[in-house]
Design a protein around this motif. Sequence first.
Motif, PDB file in Angstrom:
ATOM      1  N   LYS A 194      42.822  41.476  42.480  1.00 32.63           N
ATOM      2  CA  LYS A 194      43.449  42.460  41.597  1.00 32.63           C
ATOM      3  C   LYS A 194      43.013  43.878  41.996  1.00 32.63           C
ATOM      4  CE  LYS A 194      43.117  43.473  36.662  1.00 32.63           C
ATOM      5  NZ  LYS A 194      42.808  42.850  35.378  1.00 32.63           N
ATOM      6  N   THR A 195      41.713  44.060  42.206  1.00 27.65           N
ATOM      7  CA  THR A 195      41.195  45.372  42.610  1.00 27.65           C
ATOM      8  C   THR A 195      41.810  45.778  43.943  1.00 27.65           C
ATOM      9  OG1 THR A 195      39.130  44.666  41.620  1.00 27.65           O
ATOM     10  CG2 THR A 195      39.048  46.654  42.972  1.00 27.65           C
ATOM     11  N   LEU A 196      41.840  44.802  44.839  1.00 29.05           N
ATOM     12  CA  LEU A 196      42.358  45.073  46.171  1.00 29.05           C
ATOM     13  C   LEU A 196      43.852  45.446  46.122  1.00 29.05           C
ATOM     14  CD1 LEU A 196      41.143  42.828  48.971  1.00 29.05           C
ATOM     15  CD2 LEU A 196      43.501  43.541  48.966  1.00 29.05           C
ATOM     16  N   ALA A 197      44.608  44.670  45.345  1.00 30.01           N
ATOM     17  CA  ALA A 197      46.051  44.915  45.250  1.00 30.01           C
ATOM     18  C   ALA A 197      46.320  46.306  44.687  1.00 30.01           C
ATOM     19  CB  ALA A 197      46.694  43.841  44.375  1.00 30.01           C
ATOM     20  N   LYS A 198      45.502  46.677  43.690  1.00 27.14           N
ATOM     21  CA  LYS A 198      45.726  47.981  43.054  1.00 27.14           C
ATOM     22  C   LYS A 198      45.315  49.130  43.972  1.00 27.14           C
ATOM     23  CE  LYS A 198      45.351  46.833  38.189  1.00 27.14           C
ATOM     24  NZ  LYS A 198      44.549  47.030  36.980  1.00 27.14           N
ATOM     25  N   THR A 199      44.155  48.992  44.629  1.00 27.31           N
ATOM     26  CA  THR A 199      43.699  50.123  45.441  1.00 27.31           C
ATOM     27  C   THR A 199      44.484  50.259  46.736  1.00 27.31           C
ATOM     28  OG1 THR A 199      41.959  48.726  46.323  1.00 27.31           O
ATOM     29  CG2 THR A 199      41.339  50.184  44.512  1.00 27.31           C
ATOM     30  N   LYS A 200      44.945  49.129  47.274  1.00 25.87           N
ATOM     31  CA  LYS A 200      45.634  49.192  48.577  1.00 25.87           C
ATOM     32  C   LYS A 200      47.152  49.115  48.451  1.00 25.87           C
ATOM     33  CE  LYS A 200      41.692  48.742  50.905  1.00 25.87           C
ATOM     34  NZ  LYS A 200      41.091  49.694  51.770  1.00 25.87           N
ATOM     35  N   ARG A 201      47.640  49.046  47.235  1.00 24.69           N
ATOM     36  CA  ARG A 201      49.097  48.957  46.968  1.00 24.69           C
ATOM     37  C   ARG A 201      49.735  47.784  47.718  1.00 24.69           C
ATOM     38  NH1 ARG A 201      51.687  54.635  47.750  1.00 24.69           N
ATOM     39  NH2 ARG A 201      53.336  53.750  46.460  1.00 24.69           N
ATOM     40  N   ILE A 202      49.121  46.615  47.528  1.00 21.37           N
ATOM     41  CA  ILE A 202      49.627  45.391  48.169  1.00 21.37           C
ATOM     42  C   ILE A 202      50.125  44.450  47.074  1.00 21.37           C
ATOM     43  CG2 ILE A 202      48.930  43.346  49.502  1.00 21.37           C
ATOM     44  CD1 ILE A 202      46.819  45.094  50.850  1.00 21.37           C
ATOM     45  N   ALA A 203      51.276  43.822  47.310  1.00 22.83           N
ATOM     46  CA  ALA A 203      51.789  42.843  46.329  1.00 22.83           C
ATOM     47  C   ALA A 203      51.205  41.466  46.640  1.00 22.83           C
ATOM     48  CB  ALA A 203      53.307  42.785  46.403  1.00 22.83           C
ATOM     49  N   LEU A 204      50.859  40.724  45.594  1.00 21.77           N
ATOM     50  CA  LEU A 204      50.411  39.346  45.788  1.00 21.77           C
ATOM     51  C   LEU A 204      51.606  38.417  45.632  1.00 21.77           C
ATOM     52  CD1 LEU A 204      47.086  39.154  43.703  1.00 21.77           C
ATOM     53  CD2 LEU A 204      47.438  39.987  46.040  1.00 21.77           C
ATOM     54  N   VAL A 205      51.724  37.458  46.546  1.00 22.23           N
ATOM     55  CA  VAL A 205      52.761  36.425  46.417  1.00 22.23           C
ATOM     56  C   VAL A 205      52.036  35.085  46.368  1.00 22.23           C
ATOM     57  CG1 VAL A 205      54.715  35.294  47.523  1.00 22.23           C
ATOM     58  CG2 VAL A 205      54.519  37.776  47.619  1.00 22.23           C
ATOM     59  N   ILE A 222      44.295  30.669  35.071  1.00 24.18           N
ATOM     60  CA  ILE A 222      44.615  32.077  35.356  1.00 24.18           C
ATOM     61  C   ILE A 222      46.057  32.369  34.936  1.00 24.18           C
ATOM     62  CG2 ILE A 222      44.679  33.859  37.134  1.00 24.18           C
ATOM     63  CD1 ILE A 222      42.842  32.084  38.829  1.00 24.18           C
ATOM     64  N   ASP A 223      46.253  33.518  34.301  1.00 27.42           N
ATOM     65  CA  ASP A 223      47.623  33.922  33.953  1.00 27.42           C
ATOM     66  C   ASP A 223      48.161  34.820  35.082  1.00 27.42           C
ATOM     67  OD1 ASP A 223      49.970  34.807  32.975  1.00 27.42           O
ATOM     68  OD2 ASP A 223      49.178  35.598  31.093  1.00 27.42           O
ATOM     69  N   PHE A 224      48.994  34.216  35.933  1.00 26.11           N
ATOM     70  CA  PHE A 224      49.579  34.969  37.046  1.00 26.11           C
ATOM     71  C   PHE A 224      50.854  35.701  36.624  1.00 26.11           C
ATOM     72  CE2 PHE A 224      47.582  31.247  39.214  1.00 26.11           C
ATOM     73  CZ  PHE A 224      46.618  31.947  39.913  1.00 26.11           C
ATOM     74  N   PHE A 225      51.277  35.471  35.366  1.00 29.39           N
ATOM     75  CA  PHE A 225      52.616  35.918  34.961  1.00 29.39           C
ATOM     76  C   PHE A 225      52.620  37.256  34.204  1.00 29.39           C
ATOM     77  CE2 PHE A 225      52.396  31.349  35.329  1.00 29.39           C
ATOM     78  CZ  PHE A 225      53.407  31.116  36.245  1.00 29.39           C
ATOM     79  N   HIS A 226      51.471  37.624  33.644  1.00 30.86           N
ATOM     80  CA  HIS A 226      51.413  38.877  32.884  1.00 30.86           C
ATOM     81  C   HIS A 226      50.299  39.722  33.469  1.00 30.86           C
ATOM     82  CE1 HIS A 226      53.012  35.707  30.249  1.00 30.86           C
ATOM     83  NE2 HIS A 226      53.920  36.631  29.988  1.00 30.86           N
ATOM     84  N   THR A 227      50.630  40.515  34.456  1.00 32.39           N
ATOM     85  CA  THR A 227      49.613  41.290  35.154  1.00 32.39           C
ATOM     86  C   THR A 227      50.028  42.755  35.183  1.00 32.39           C
ATOM     87  OG1 THR A 227      50.799  40.755  37.190  1.00 32.39           O
ATOM     88  CG2 THR A 227      48.873  39.425  36.708  1.00 32.39           C
ATOM     89  N   ASP A 228      49.040  43.635  35.329  1.00 32.39           N
ATOM     90  CA  ASP A 228      49.388  45.055  35.417  1.00 32.39           C
ATOM     91  C   ASP A 228      49.447  45.508  36.873  1.00 32.39           C
ATOM     92  OD1 ASP A 228      46.735  44.915  35.954  1.00 32.39           O
ATOM     93  OD2 ASP A 228      46.098  46.436  34.504  1.00 32.39           O
ATOM     94  N   PHE A 229      49.648  44.555  37.759  1.00 36.42           N
ATOM     95  CA  PHE A 229      49.884  44.854  39.180  1.00 36.42           C
ATOM     96  C   PHE A 229      50.864  43.789  39.689  1.00 36.42           C
ATOM     97  CE2 PHE A 229      47.222  41.490  41.053  1.00 36.42           C
ATOM     98  CZ  PHE A 229      46.565  41.056  39.905  1.00 36.42           C
ATOM     99  N   PRO A 230      51.579  44.089  40.806  1.00 30.75           N
ATOM    100  CA  PRO A 230      52.664  43.187  41.223  1.00 30.75           C
ATOM    101  C   PRO A 230      52.188  41.808  41.701  1.00 30.75           C
ATOM    102  CG  PRO A 230      52.936  45.360  42.198  1.00 30.75           C
ATOM    103  CD  PRO A 230      51.572  45.334  41.596  1.00 30.75           C
TER     104      PRO A 230
END
Length: 393
Positions: A194-205, A222-230
Amino acid sequence: MDSENSPRFSDRFEFIPGENDLYSLLESFKRSGQDWIDLTISNPTKVGLVYPREAILHSLEKQESMEYDPDPKGTLEARKSIVSYYKEKGHTISEEDLFLTSSSSEAYSYLIKLLCNPGEEVLIPSPGYPLFEFLSLLDGVEFNSYQLDQSSGWKIDFENLNSKITNKTKILFLVSPNNPTGNILSLEEFEKLKTLAKTKRIALVLDEVFSDYLHEENRDQIDFFHTDFPVFVVNGISKILALPQMKLSWIHVGGPTSWKKECKERLEIIADTYLSVGTPIQLALPELFQWRNMIQSQVLRRIRRNLQVLESSYSSHPSIVYASPKGGWYAVLQSDSFLNDEEFCFRLLEKEKVLVHPGSMFGFEEDQGNIVISLIVETESFQSGLEKISTFL
Ligand SMILES: Cc1ncc(COP(=O)(O)O)c(C=O)c1O
């Protein structure tokens, strides 16, 4: 027209490998009518499962299938049935966040188109699902592998992952349970991602096609469906209903509200361009889901029996090591005797007529001596295949 004057093919195909020896040997077996034990078979329609055949075929025979009324996201009823599937698993999602595709491969392809310019990069797990490499190259993007660490039960090696991120990295692919290592993404890993996705602007698939096939309790819900990052979740009935031939998968779109809105507008353009999911399967989906427990319980029973066979065959074997997978349809075996893995697989097929996958196909280093087998093979064949491997060693 001779080839000098013919149109040139796209550079996408520069990766095409030559035909390998294992493949040539298999082809010669086929030509000569030679039988072999296939420990790689993971096509669920070929391993003796009992399907509710009549009911499935009946579900596909709907009057409405004769009309074409396309919705780029997929029919509402089909999407609602996917919402119910997640509800049963304890997740509340909205049908508005779902897009149907004809396969998970197509889902990946849509997401690469959505997020990447030609030449940009995606990150794929290693060891991992071999198709990611082809999918990336066919969609005109570069891939970089990030390592999963065997000594920690195949958790993400974050130091390695961080070193692979460049300013062109757009997507990080995750598979949980992973194919072929069977590890499950932990909450701790997800928090770091999550930190990585937010700081590096990377989407998780996240590919969760094996999430219904767990072999031990998963403590991290883990709730993968309600996140504040993509976060995009990919799943489908290839594995959930063991019906890969029906061609129906989906993408769930998750992320911050305003971003999600723009994202769905673009994804809708891609989906509307292809409209690839057939009407009969979309109409049948709500009924097909009713057979989930019946089909999955057979697959799970098969895997558990095969894991027992594996345990009793190899747990005290002097040279073969394996860790029981936490989920999924595969097991990884390791031994110095499997070196070099491709050569070993060739000799095993040649002498004992047993087919296994070389680990290098999934990104294991060639000098690690890994082979990969499917756990859904019919138990009798599975057992005799393992015995033949022991004899061969
Ligand atoms: C990790 C992973 N994702 C997805 C799939 C299923 O793909 P599809 O939906 O394209 O049949 C597989 C099939 O083996 C797989 O191993």
